[in-house]
Structure formats: C-alpha cells, structure tokens
Design an enzyme around this catalytic site. Structure first.
Site, PDB file in Angstrom:
ATOM      1  N   TYR A   1      36.671   5.419  73.622  1.00 20.56           N
ATOM      2  CA  TYR A   1      35.426   5.829  72.957  1.00 20.56           C
ATOM      3  C   TYR A   1      35.187   7.332  73.126  1.00 20.56           C
ATOM      4  CZ  TYR A   1      33.688   1.077  71.875  1.00 20.56           C
ATOM      5  OH  TYR A   1      33.486  -0.179  71.340  1.00 20.56           O
TER       6      TYR A   1
ATOM      7  N   ARG B   1      34.566  -4.303  58.937  1.00 14.68           N
ATOM      8  CA  ARG B   1      33.219  -3.822  59.275  1.00 14.68           C
ATOM      9  C   ARG B   1      32.152  -4.668  58.573  1.00 14.68           C
ATOM     10  NH1 ARG B   1      32.801   0.551  62.598  1.00 14.68           N
ATOM     11  NH2 ARG B   1      30.583   0.602  62.127  1.00 14.68           N
TER      12      ARG B   1
ATOM     13  N   PHE C   1      24.288   6.959  75.421  1.00 15.54           N
ATOM     14  CA  PHE C   1      24.701   5.577  75.677  1.00 15.54           C
ATOM     15  C   PHE C   1      26.139   5.470  76.199  1.00 15.54           C
ATOM     16  CE2 PHE C   1      25.490   6.458  71.148  1.00 15.54           C
ATOM     17  CZ  PHE C   1      26.809   6.033  70.981  1.00 15.54           C
TER      18      PHE C   1
ATOM     19  N   LYS D   1      34.425  -8.079  72.209  1.00 20.34           N
ATOM     20  CA  LYS D   1      33.920  -7.363  73.393  1.00 20.34           C
ATOM     21  C   LYS D   1      33.637  -8.328  74.553  1.00 20.34           C
ATOM     22  CE  LYS D   1      31.858  -3.438  70.886  1.00 20.34           C
ATOM     23  NZ  LYS D   1      30.629  -2.587  70.748  1.00 20.34           N
TER      24      LYS D   1
ATOM     25  N   HIS E   1      33.983  -4.918  67.942  1.00 16.99           N
ATOM     26  CA  HIS E   1      34.218  -3.516  67.557  1.00 16.99           C
ATOM     27  C   HIS E   1      35.133  -3.477  66.344  1.00 16.99           C
ATOM     28  CE1 HIS E   1      35.483   0.703  67.740  1.00 16.99           C
ATOM     29  NE2 HIS E   1      36.694   0.227  67.489  1.00 16.99           N
TER      30      HIS E   1
ATOM     31  N   ASN F   1      27.031  -6.111  71.271  1.00 16.15           N
ATOM     32  CA  ASN F   1      27.098  -6.532  69.869  1.00 16.15           C
ATOM     33  C   ASN F   1      28.410  -7.217  69.502  1.00 16.15           C
ATOM     34  OD1 ASN F   1      28.631  -4.241  69.985  1.00 16.15           O
ATOM     35  ND2 ASN F   1      27.543  -3.138  68.373  1.00 16.15           N
TER      36      ASN F   1
ATOM     37  N   THR G   1      25.755  -2.308  63.269  1.00 12.44           N
ATOM     38  CA  THR G   1      25.931  -2.040  64.698  1.00 12.44           C
ATOM     39  C   THR G   1      24.872  -2.762  65.535  1.00 12.44           C
ATOM     40  OG1 THR G   1      26.828   0.133  64.137  1.00 12.44           O
ATOM     41  CG2 THR G   1      26.103  -0.205  66.412  1.00 12.44           C
TER      42      THR G   1
ATOM     43  N   ARG H   1      28.161 -10.028  64.161  1.00 13.63           N
ATOM     44  CA  ARG H   1      27.171  -9.447  65.084  1.00 13.63           C
ATOM     45  C   ARG H   1      25.832 -10.171  64.966  1.00 13.63           C
ATOM     46  NH1 ARG H   1      29.041  -3.091  64.402  1.00 13.63           N
ATOM     47  NH2 ARG H   1      30.194  -2.956  66.363  1.00 13.63           N
TER      48      ARG H   1
ATOM     49  N   GLU I   1      43.210   4.014  67.207  1.00 12.98           N
ATOM     50  CA  GLU I   1      42.795   2.854  67.998  1.00 12.98           C
ATOM     51  C   GLU I   1      43.886   1.778  68.064  1.00 12.98           C
ATOM     52  OE1 GLU I   1      38.981   1.637  66.439  1.00 12.98           O
ATOM     53  OE2 GLU I   1      38.006   3.458  67.196  1.00 12.98           O
TER      54      GLU I   1
END
Ligand code: UDP
Ligand code: MG
Length: 137
Positions: free
Chosen positions: A49, A85, A57, A9, A115, A112, A91, A102, A126
């Site tokens: 998203y 993940r 948010f 990110k 993704h 964070n 998250t 993260r 995606e």
C-alpha cells in the site's frame, strides 16, 4: 483478456467468507489464474500500500492487513479491473451497491472485506508483488 489483483482481506477470511467470495468470483465469470493464502507482515503491507504512505489511515490499514491470513488472487476476465471493482462495490460498505461483496461482507471503511487494483499499472505492480510469472501460467 485483462488481469487484476484481488485480496480477500483478514476480516472476511476470519469470518469464514473466503469460500462464498471465491464462489461468487467464479460465478461472475472470472478465471482464477493465481491463488494463495498468506499472512503479511506490517512492513510487507506497507510496501503493498505504498501509495497510501503518509495518509492518516495508513497505520490502521497496514496493521489490519497484517492482522491475520488473507487470500490473494490474480483474476482474469475481459475488463477484469473495472469488473472486479464493480463486483467489490464502493470502498465504504455503507455506500456499496446491493449485491456487491463489500455491501454483503464489509463492516466499515477500514474493514471492507476485499481489495482490487484500480488501473493497469497498479494491477501489474500488485500481481507481481504476490506472484511470479511461473505461478500465473
Ligand atoms: N481506507 C481507510 N480509510 C480511508 C480510506 C481508505 O481505512 O479514509 C482503507 C480502506 O480499507 C480501503 C483502503 O484503505 O480499501 C485503500 O484505500 P483506497 O482509497 O485505495 O480504496 P479501494 O481502492 O480499496 O477501494
Ligand atoms: Mg485502492
């Protein structure tokens, strides 16, 4: 083999963490099938998203994700979706396990660092959002 979509990110990219994160991805046994640096528009971030549209948010998330360059990656491994993940961590960086990306590079729930897709169908959407079939050979 399974594929998932990862993003470094804008916060992590701007802080110079793209190299260490890519090194970690390779060390953990993922094959980087597709890789590109790009800057999303807010509209493009909203399309990516779309499942979060309408949530409180959403505007902060899409504003942040369009605030600067990010690195998008198609990653391949056995159990790539759950494995990526797990490597990312929870998250909220405050809850992320020691050694997770993260925990190491995230600074807040909204900033964070990385993704990752959360299921087979979202991974397919995606990956296709960012990469053509030709780019994944
Ligand atoms: N997010 C946020 N506030 C929240 C929930 C999520 O800012 O209350 C952000 C956070 O950066 C997260 C992204 O929105 O990574 C997508 O949320 P999701 O629940 O899908 O978490 P993820 O799949 O990224 O772990
Ligand atoms: Mg998610």
């Amino acid at each position: 083999m399974q594929r998932t979509l990862g993003i470094i990110k804008p916060d992590a990219f701007a802080a110079g963490h793209a190299g260490p994160i890519l090194a970690r991805i390779t060390a953990e046994g993922f094959r980087i099938v597709g890789l590109k640096k790009l800057t999303l528009s807010a509209e493009q971030a909203g399309a990516f998203y779309h499942v979060h549209r309408g949530k409180g948010f959403f505007d902060d998330l899409t504003g942040f994700m369009s605030s600067g360059p990010c690195v998008v990656m198609a990653l391949e491994a056995t159990e790539a979706i759950s494995g990526w993940r797990r490597l990312m961590g929870a998250t909220n960086p405050a809850d992320a396990a020691p050694g997770s990306l993260r925990q190491e590079f995230g600074t807040s729930l909204g900033r964070n660092a990385v993704h990752g897709s959360d299921a087979d169908d979202t991974a397919a959407f995606e990956i296709g959002f960012f990469f053509s079939g030709l780019e994944l050979l």
